[in-house]
Design a protein around this motif. Structure first.
Motif, short mmCIF file in Angstrom:
data_model
loop_
_atom_site.label_atom_id
_atom_site.label_comp_id
_atom_site.label_asym_id
_atom_site.label_seq_id
_atom_site.Cartn_x
_atom_site.Cartn_y
_atom_site.Cartn_z
N ARG A 100 -21.07 -0.39 9.65
CA ARG A 100 -19.91 -0.20 8.75
C ARG A 100 -18.60 -0.24 9.51
NH1 ARG A 100 -20.23 4.81 5.05
NH2 ARG A 100 -18.28 3.89 4.35
N GLU A 101 -17.57 -0.75 8.84
CA GLU A 101 -16.25 -0.84 9.47
C GLU A 101 -15.64 0.56 9.61
OE1 GLU A 101 -12.92 -2.21 7.11
OE2 GLU A 101 -12.32 -3.54 8.73
N VAL A 102 -15.26 0.91 10.84
CA VAL A 102 -14.64 2.22 11.09
C VAL A 102 -13.12 2.11 10.95
CG1 VAL A 102 -14.34 4.08 12.78
CG2 VAL A 102 -16.52 2.87 12.64
N GLY B 176 -7.53 -6.04 1.63
CA GLY B 176 -7.84 -4.61 1.63
C GLY B 176 -9.34 -4.41 1.78
N SER B 177 -9.85 -3.41 1.12
CA SER B 177 -11.25 -3.02 1.33
C SER B 177 -12.18 -3.69 0.31
CB SER B 177 -11.37 -1.49 1.19
OG SER B 177 -11.04 -1.12 -0.13
N PRO B 178 -13.44 -3.81 0.65
CA PRO B 178 -14.41 -4.38 -0.31
C PRO B 178 -14.48 -3.57 -1.62
CG PRO B 178 -15.38 -4.28 1.89
CD PRO B 178 -14.05 -3.57 1.96
N ALA C 193 0.84 -1.21 0.00
CA ALA C 193 0.00 0.00 0.00
C ALA C 193 0.87 1.26 0.00
CB ALA C 193 -0.90 0.00 1.23
N GLU C 194 0.36 2.29 -0.62
CA GLU C 194 1.14 3.53 -0.76
C GLU C 194 1.29 4.29 0.56
OE1 GLU C 194 -1.47 2.39 -2.41
OE2 GLU C 194 -2.73 3.99 -3.26
N TRP C 195 0.49 3.96 1.57
CA TRP C 195 0.65 4.63 2.86
C TRP C 195 1.77 3.99 3.70
CZ3 TRP C 195 -4.98 5.61 5.08
CH2 TRP C 195 -5.60 6.60 4.30
N GLU D 84 -9.24 -10.88 1.17
CA GLU D 84 -9.40 -10.79 2.63
C GLU D 84 -9.76 -9.35 2.94
OE1 GLU D 84 -5.99 -12.31 4.68
OE2 GLU D 84 -6.35 -14.33 3.96
N LEU D 85 -11.00 -9.15 3.37
CA LEU D 85 -11.51 -7.78 3.43
C LEU D 85 -11.77 -7.36 4.87
CD1 LEU D 85 -13.81 -8.16 0.31
CD2 LEU D 85 -11.40 -7.55 0.41
N GLY D 86 -12.61 -6.42 5.04
CA GLY D 86 -12.79 -5.83 6.36
C GLY D 86 -13.61 -6.69 7.30
P1 NAD Z 1 -7.56 -0.54 -0.02
O1 NAD Z 1 -8.50 -1.49 -0.64
O2 NAD Z 1 -7.78 0.90 -0.18
O3 NAD Z 1 -6.07 -0.79 -0.52
C1 NAD Z 1 -5.47 -2.07 -0.41
C2 NAD Z 1 -4.43 -2.22 -1.51
O4 NAD Z 1 -5.08 -2.21 -2.77
C3 NAD Z 1 -3.40 -1.12 -1.55
O5 NAD Z 1 -2.13 -1.66 -1.85
C4 NAD Z 1 -3.88 -0.25 -2.70
O6 NAD Z 1 -2.84 0.46 -3.31
C5 NAD Z 1 -4.42 -1.32 -3.63
N1 NAD Z 1 -5.39 -0.83 -4.62
C6 NAD Z 1 -6.25 0.21 -4.52
N2 NAD Z 1 -6.98 0.33 -5.65
C7 NAD Z 1 -6.58 -0.66 -6.46
C8 NAD Z 1 -6.98 -1.08 -7.77
N3 NAD Z 1 -7.93 -0.45 -8.46
N4 NAD Z 1 -6.38 -2.16 -8.31
C9 NAD Z 1 -5.43 -2.83 -7.63
N5 NAD Z 1 -5.01 -2.48 -6.40
C10 NAD Z 1 -5.58 -1.41 -5.82
O7 NAD Z 1 -7.51 -0.95 1.51
P2 NAD Z 1 -6.69 -0.25 2.69
O8 NAD Z 1 -7.43 0.98 3.08
O9 NAD Z 1 -5.26 -0.17 2.32
O10 NAD Z 1 -6.79 -1.35 3.83
C11 NAD Z 1 -7.73 -1.33 4.85
C12 NAD Z 1 -8.75 -2.41 4.62
O11 NAD Z 1 -8.09 -3.69 4.60
C13 NAD Z 1 -9.74 -2.48 5.76
O12 NAD Z 1 -11.03 -2.66 5.24
C14 NAD Z 1 -9.31 -3.71 6.52
O13 NAD Z 1 -10.32 -4.33 7.27
C15 NAD Z 1 -8.81 -4.59 5.43
N6 NAD Z 1 -7.94 -5.63 5.95
C16 NAD Z 1 -8.37 -6.93 5.91
C17 NAD Z 1 -7.58 -7.94 6.43
C18 NAD Z 1 -8.02 -9.38 6.39
O14 NAD Z 1 -7.18 -10.23 6.52
N7 NAD Z 1 -9.29 -9.67 6.22
C19 NAD Z 1 -6.34 -7.63 6.98
C20 NAD Z 1 -5.95 -6.30 7.02
C21 NAD Z 1 -6.76 -5.31 6.50
#
Ligand code: NAD
Length: 489
Positions: free
Chosen positions: A386-388, A236-238, A185-187, A258-260
């Motif tokens: 919703r997930e905060v 990442g996120s849904p 992730a870019e952050w 694996e999402l939120g």
């Molecule tokens: P995000 O979906 O914004 O980003 C995740 C990754 O996807 C980043 O590397 C981002 O650069 C990349 N990305 C964004 N847009 C993309 C696209 N169009 N195509 C390909 N890649 C893209 O999520 P986030 O904000 O970085 O992470 C937080 C989320 O992750 C929360 O919802 C959290 O619950 C979830 N999470 C889930 C688990 C799990 O195991 N279930 C673990 C940790 C975090």
């Protein structure tokens, strides 16, 4: 490996470039990386990949796959064990980089999470090596199931727990014989760069592991749309999962998501109340930036007041501070945009008539948000549904076990749940009735790496962990050999 300029991050030299085909590759464009511990100071300018970078990285990974998958499994496992050794040797460096980059408590990184990263590689090296192909006789034949490495896997990770999650996802891909392109992730891109160095030092062949830095909608989208990619492993996120799922559908590529989460922590009156309150207060850790956290406290009405008091005491014992200080128990949020997002959730809850029991504001001097407890006006409140992903818990009372299970199952998520109860019958019954990928009874976060891991509903698609991840990263083939008694139908 070509020497690329490195920047000292807390004294640790980190490359800010991609790693493609075993070489560091610079980019024309960059993105800024700042530390949540001191947002005013720039930490680094990191390579910002584009479609051409993705094209090149996938090409290198396709070539790297031929070499890596052609090695005997024992040689691949040995390389992964060398990588685990190197991670352990660089434990403190990785911990410090992650703390500065993402804000994670230095103590947790140093004492737990880097070691877990090493364990991920060791575990999957052992598992791939020990794998015995299923084999059985059937109708005059012998059936054997072979795991064929699938090809190039793209691994995309979120900003929370970057090192742990990258290793958790990269390890099974490599152990299965796949080559990898990792896009962190870019952050929080920096610990992945240290990992990339270590893959080279461990002797992985060029192209087996590639790192691409950049923005998700740019290089991430290009990677996941590349038709040469054979697996996509995403956390990442849904919202992003939907986009990646659409790209995967076009190319008919299996992907895991694996999402939120919006996990319930269910507290029954007969439980060890002090242990339950301690666990509830622990859900604030990492400022709630934990997908598995039990953020919805569901408490049996008869003990609600006692529980609240115990939780208040435990909450007040937390120390919000600098993540490098070992007395700090609550780190800042990872990014000002995320802080604003958390703030927005609480402000909307307030405006909608939910009750802020404590907290409910940001700290002026840092990226901390006060530890917050909200009693929602209704189970339909946004703050419940919703997930905060911040230090915000909700509390709701229930009167019967059935009501507790109904509330637990009342969101679209289904990643995890925690149950505190005094009898094994109850934890077993409730645990089975709750819809989630993982349920902890009278404990939290303990998980053997062999266990399946993933979510139901909005929490994801597929399972990682143990054999599930190795199967995901393989194409399974059934070999059927006729024996002496073979029939031809
Ligand atoms: P995000 O979906 O914004 O980003 C995740 C990754 O996807 C980043 O590397 C981002 O650069 C990349 N990305 C964004 N847009 C993309 C696209 N169009 N195509 C390909 N890649 C893209 O999520 P986030 O904000 O970085 O992470 C937080 C989320 O992750 C929360 O919802 C959290 O619950 C979830 N999470 C889930 C688990 C799990 O195991 N279930 C673990 C940790 C975090």
């Amino acid at each position: 490996m070509t020497e690329s300029p490195r920047v000292a991050v807390g004294g640790v030299e980190v490359s800010l470039d991609h790693l493609i085909d075993g070489e560091r590759v610079a980019a024309e464009r960059i993105f800024e990386c700042r530390s949540p511990l001191d947002w005013d100071r720039k930490l680094a300018d990191v390579a910002r990949g584009d479609a051409a970078t993705a094209e090149r990285a996938v090409g290198a990974a396709v070539d790297g796959f031929a070499t890596w998958s052609g090695l005997p499994v024992g040689e691949r496992a040995a390389a992964l064990r060398r990588l685990a050794d190197l991670i352990e040797a660089r434990n403190d460096d990785i911990a410090l980089v992650e703390t500065l980059d993402m804000g994670f408590l230095h103590r947790s990184m140093r004492e737990r999470l880097v070691a877990r990263g090493a364990l991920n590689f060791r575990f999957y090296a052992d598992m791939a090596e020990a794998h015995a192909e299923p084999r059985w006789p059937a109708r005059g034949t012998t059936h054997t199931v072979q795991r064929m490495p699938a090809g190039t896997a793209v691994v995309i990770t979120p900003w929370n727990a970057p090192f742990m999650l990258a290793t958790w996802k990269v390890a099974p891909a490599l152990a299965a014989g796949n080559s990898v392109v990792l896009k962190p992730a870019e952050w929080s891109p920096l610990s992945a760069s240290v990992l990339a160095d270590l893959t080279v030092e461990a002797g992985l062949p060029a192209g087996a592991f590639n790192l691409v830095q950049g923005i998700g909608s740019e290089v991430g989208a290009a990677l996941t749309a590349d038709p040469r990619v054979r697996r996509i492993s995403f956390t990442g996120s849904p919202e992003t999962a939907r986009r990646i799922g659409a790209a995967a559908a076009v190319n008919i590529v299996p992907f895991t998501a694996e999402l939120g989460g919006k996990g319930p922590l269910i507290v029954f009156a007969d439980c060890d109340l002090d242990a339950a309150a301690r666990q509830a207060a622990a859900q604030y850790e990492d400022s709630g930036q934990v997908c598995l956290a039990g953020t919805r406290l569901l408490v049996e009405a008869s003990i609600l007041d006692d529980f609240l008091e115990a939780l208040r005491v435990r909450t007040e014992a937390h120390v919000l501070g600098d993540s490098r200080d070992d007395s700090t128990t609550i780190a800042p949020l990872a990014h000002p945009d995320h802080l604003a997002r958390v703030e927005g959730f609480v402000e909307r809850a307030r405006a909608a008539g939910d009750t802020i029991v404590w907290g409910g504001r940001r700290r002026p001097e840092s990226l901390h948000y006060e530890l917050t407890l909200i009693e929602p006006a209704s189970n339909d409140s946004e703050i419940v549904q919703r997930e905060v992903f911040g230090p915000v818990l909700t509390i709701q009372a229930f009167n019967t076990e059935a009501e507790a299970v109904d509330l637990a199952n009342s969101t679209r998520y289904g990643l995890s749940a925690i149950v505190y109860a005094g009898s094994a019958d109850r934890t077993e019954r409730v645990g089975r009735a709750v819809r989630a990928g993982i349920v902890w009874a009278n404990t939290f976060l303990v998980r053997d790496l062999a266990a399946p891991f993933g979510g139901c509903g909005l929490s994801g698609i597929g399972r990682e962990g143990g054999d599930h991840a190795l199967d995901f990263h393989s194409d399974l083939k059934t070999l059927i050999h006729a024996d002496d008694r073979a029939t031809d139908y």
